[in-house]
Design a protein around this motif. Sequence first.
Motif, mmCIF file in Angstrom:
data_model
loop_
_atom_site.group_PDB
_atom_site.id
_atom_site.type_symbol
_atom_site.label_atom_id
_atom_site.label_comp_id
_atom_site.label_asym_id
_atom_site.label_seq_id
_atom_site.Cartn_x
_atom_site.Cartn_y
_atom_site.Cartn_z
ATOM 1 N N HIS A 1 -2.360 -3.128 -3.533
ATOM 2 C CA HIS A 1 -3.757 -2.941 -3.127
ATOM 3 C C HIS A 1 -4.644 -2.744 -4.361
ATOM 4 O O HIS A 1 -5.728 -3.286 -4.464
ATOM 5 N N HIS B 1 0.848 -1.194 0.000
ATOM 6 C CA HIS B 1 0.000 0.000 0.000
ATOM 7 C C HIS B 1 0.882 1.242 0.000
ATOM 8 O O HIS B 1 2.060 1.173 0.358
ATOM 9 N N CYS B 2 0.268 2.406 -0.318
ATOM 10 C CA CYS B 2 0.857 3.648 0.158
ATOM 11 C C CYS B 2 -0.216 4.370 0.944
ATOM 12 O O CYS B 2 -1.410 4.138 0.759
ATOM 13 N N ASP C 1 -3.323 2.512 -4.906
ATOM 14 C CA ASP C 1 -1.987 2.325 -4.332
ATOM 15 C C ASP C 1 -1.468 0.902 -4.543
ATOM 16 O O ASP C 1 -2.271 -0.026 -4.572
#
Length: 186
Positions: free
Chosen positions: A140, A29-30, A163
């Motif tokens: 994600h 993820h970010c 993300d």
Amino acid sequence: MLTIHDQPLPYVAKLPDRPASAVTLVVIHCTELPDLATAREYGERVLYESGAGASGHYYIDRDGSIYRYVPDTRVANHVRGYNPQSIGIELVNRGRYPNWYDSHRQTMTEPYTAAQIAALRALLVQLRAELPNLHQIAGHEDLDTARVPASDDPGREVPRKLDPGPQFPWAEVLAGSGLQRIDARH
Ligand SMILES: [Zn+2]
């Protein structure tokens, strides 16, 4: 030995327990937030009747520092449909912040830092050593492909999750990782 700063979220004991052998997948993820402090605030928010909220297990700041918010043996809420078998790793990066669903602001421009990617690769090596059935990796965006009405124009749709996005160096991260990338779209 990798330095990991253990900073469990207040509600970790309310997250479901699982054996280490249940983990088969890591999801990248970010944060789509400006900094780690803001990501921590979001992670601490209680969103469910259980008293728990949504977060990744690990957070990697721009300088490569690694923080553990949830132990590997607890199920965190970080990806629809894949939480029980996965570990979530969040990289601090602005992503689309603060116009996540603006149809004109869907380009993620902040690069991931070399320190972040080096830390991520080292963390993946350690997780592979500790979690015997960890063989898969996904973004994600690969697993949650839902679209939502754009905030500036409800007649248009934008991805709910984007993300880690096009700035993420997949080839570099996959090389030698022993992990296979999976994708719900195929
Ligand atoms: Zn995400």
